[in-house]
Design a protein around this motif. Structure first.
Motif, PDB file in Angstrom:
ATOM      1  N   LEU A 303       0.823  -1.200   0.000  1.00  0.00           N
ATOM      2  CA  LEU A 303       0.000   0.000   0.000  1.00  0.00           C
ATOM      3  C   LEU A 303       0.862   1.257   0.000  1.00  0.00           C
ATOM      4  O   LEU A 303       0.517   2.264  -0.629  1.00  0.00           O
ATOM      5  N   ARG A 304       1.967   1.207   0.720  1.00  0.00           N
ATOM      6  CA  ARG A 304       2.873   2.354   0.737  1.00  0.00           C
ATOM      7  C   ARG A 304       3.356   2.669  -0.672  1.00  0.00           C
ATOM      8  O   ARG A 304       3.399   3.835  -1.089  1.00  0.00           O
ATOM      9  N   ALA A 305       3.743   1.653  -1.408  1.00  0.00           N
ATOM     10  CA  ALA A 305       4.279   1.878  -2.745  1.00  0.00           C
ATOM     11  C   ALA A 305       3.203   2.301  -3.736  1.00  0.00           C
ATOM     12  O   ALA A 305       3.438   3.151  -4.590  1.00  0.00           O
ATOM     13  N   SER A 306       2.013   1.731  -3.620  1.00  0.00           N
ATOM     14  CA  SER A 306       0.995   1.943  -4.643  1.00  0.00           C
ATOM     15  C   SER A 306       0.052   3.101  -4.358  1.00  0.00           C
ATOM     16  O   SER A 306      -0.504   3.685  -5.294  1.00  0.00           O
ATOM     17  N   MET A 307      -0.154   3.466  -3.076  1.00  0.00           N
ATOM     18  CA  MET A 307      -1.162   4.472  -2.752  1.00  0.00           C
ATOM     19  C   MET A 307      -0.678   5.609  -1.861  1.00  0.00           C
ATOM     20  O   MET A 307      -1.100   6.752  -2.022  1.00  0.00           O
ATOM     21  N   PHE A 308       0.185   5.326  -0.910  1.00  0.00           N
ATOM     22  CA  PHE A 308       0.525   6.334   0.091  1.00  0.00           C
ATOM     23  C   PHE A 308       1.142   7.603  -0.499  1.00  0.00           C
ATOM     24  O   PHE A 308       0.881   8.700   0.011  1.00  0.00           O
TER      25      PHE A 308
END
Length: 360
Positions: A303-308
Motif C-alpha cells: 500500500l505504501r508503494a501503490s497508494m501512500f
C-alpha cells in the motif's frame, strides 16, 4: 502504471520500491499470461524487414511485463525467422522511474533481452490516454494493473479516500464519468495503433458484486489511521479531505460501453471478458506460516508503494513531513492488519481486444 495529471508523488510508483511490492500484483498475471500467449499464436505478423511490434502500456518498472512478453516472444519465434526483428515498447507517464525500468530490462534474469538477440527495447514517456505510437503498427499489446488509474482526480472524495467505498453520490458520479471517459480514450487510441489482426490483453481492477473495487480491509485500516492522525494533529482535517485515490474499478457494462451497440469500436471488438477475484498471496503465505506480523507488513509495504504517495501529496509541507506521514501510516496500517489477519478482496478483470483483419 499511473495516469493522473494533477497528483504529485514524492515516491513514484514506477520505483524500485514499487517493483518489490508489485509481487502481489503478479498474482493476477497467470490467467492474463495464458491469454497473452494465445494471442501471440494468432496475431498477424508483418513481413520482414518490418519489425514485429509489442507494446507494454503502463510499464512502471517492467516487473509485471517480463514473463508475459518473454513468453509471447518465444511463441512468435516459432512462427517466424530467428533474425526477424522484434521491437518492444514500454510506455508510461513522463514521471515514471525509467531508470528502474532500464535496470529491470538489463539485469533481471527474466528479461527478454537476455533470451533473444533480435529483440530490441524502447520506451515512450507519454500517457496512454493519447495516441503514442504510429497507426496500424502494433501486433501485440499488453497492459497490467494500469487502466484503473485515472488521468486526473475528478474531485475530492468527502467521506473516504477511495470512491467505491464512499456514500457521496456526487463523487461517485464524477469518478464514474471520468472512468468511462478514460476507458473510451484508452480503447480509441489502441484501436488506431493496433495493426489489423493485432491483439491487446488488459488486466485491470474490476468490481465486486456490491459495486466496490475491493481491498475493504486495507482501506478500513487506512481510514482508521487517518482519523487518528487528525485527532493527534499529524495531519489537518483539510489535508485529509484532499486525500483521494484517482482510480476506479469497472464492471462488465463499463468495459462494453464503448462498443455498444454494434460490438465494434475503432476497429476493435471484445474477444474475451472475464471478471474474477484475484489471489491474495500475502494471505496464502500467512496460512502457511501463521506469521501475522509479516502479513501486516507485506500489505502495508504494498500500500505504501501503490497508494501512500498519492495521499502524502495532500500534506501541505516539505518532503520531510510527507515522508514522516508515509512512514507512520505504513506502521499504523501494518499493526492493524497484523492484529486481525483477513483475506483481501481483489476484484480483477481480464479483457482481450482484437482488431479486424483487412479483407483479402
Amino acid at each position: 502504471m499511473r495516469e493522473s495529471s494533477i497528483v504529485v508523488r514524492p515516491e513514484p510508483m514506477g520505483s524500485a520500491n514499487y517493483t518489490e511490492s508489485s509481487r502481489l500484483q503478479a498474482a493476477g498475471l497467470r490467467p492474463a499470461m495464458r491469454l497473452f500467449e494465445e494471442a501471440a499464436r494468432t496475431v498477424a505478423i508483418p513481413r520482414a524487414p518490418q519489425p514485429i511490434a509489442i507494446v507494454d502500456y503502463g510499464a512502471a518498472t517492467g516487473y509485471n511485463s517480463l514473463l508475459p512478453i518473454s513468453a509471447a516472444i518465444a511463441i512468435i519465434r516459432r512462427r517466424t525467422r530467428s533474425d526477424h526483428a522484434i521491437l518492444v515498447a514500454h510506455t508510461d507517464v513522463p514521471d515514471n522511474d525509467f531508470t528502474a525500468l532500464f535496470s529491470t530490462l538489463s539485469d533481471d534474469q527474466d528479461s527478454y533481452l537476455k533470451k533473444d538477440s533480435a529483440t530490441y527495447a524502447s520506451v515512450v514517456g507519454r500517457s496512454f490516454y493519447t495516441q503514442i505510437l504510429p497507426s496500424d503498427s502494433i501486433a501485440l499489446g499488453w497492459s497490467s494493473w494500469a487502466t484503473h488509474w485515472l488521468r486526473r482526480t475528478p474531485m475530492p472524495i468527502p467521506d473516504h479516500i477511495e470512491v467505491s467505498h464512499s456514500a457521496d453520490e456526487t463523487a461517485r458520479r464524477a469518478y464514474a464519468r471520468q472512468g468511462a471517459e478514460d476507458w473510451h480514450e484508452f480503447i480509441a487510441f489502441r484501436g488506431r495503433e493496433l495493426a489489423p489482426g493485432g491483439r491487446l490483453v488488459v488486466l485491470t481492477v474490476g468490481r465486486d458484486a456490491d459495486g466496490s473495487s475491493g481491498f475493504e480491509t486495507a482501506f478500513a485500516a487506512i481510514m482508521t489511521a487517518l482519523d487518528r492522525f487528525v485527532r493527534e494533529g499529524l495531519v489537518t482535517a483539510d489535508e485529509m479531505h484532499h486525500m483521494s485515490i484517482p482510480s476506479t474499478g469497472r464492471d462488465e457494462k463499463d468495459f462494453r460501453a464503448p462498443f455498444a451497440p454494434s460490438g465494434r469500436f475503432e476497429g476493435l471488438s471484445i474477444e474475451h471478458l472475464e471478471l474474477f477475484n484475484g489471489e491474495d498471496r500475502f494471505w496464502s503465505q500467512f496460512c502457511a506460516d501463521k506469521d501475522a506480523t509479516a502479513f501486516g507488513a507485506n500489505w502495508a509495504q504494498f500500500l505504501r508503494a501503490s497508494m501512500f504517495p498519492m495521499l502524502a501529496a495532500a500534506v501541505d509541507a516539505d518532503g520531510d513531513r510527507r515522508r514522516l506521514f508515509v512512514e507512520q501510516l505504513e506502521a499504523a496500517v501494518a499493526e492493524q492488519l497484523a492484529a486481525t489477519p483477513t483475506p483481501m478482496s481483489i476484484p480483477l478483470a481480464l479483457v482481450v481486444l482484437g482488431k479486424q483483419r483487412r479483407s483479402a
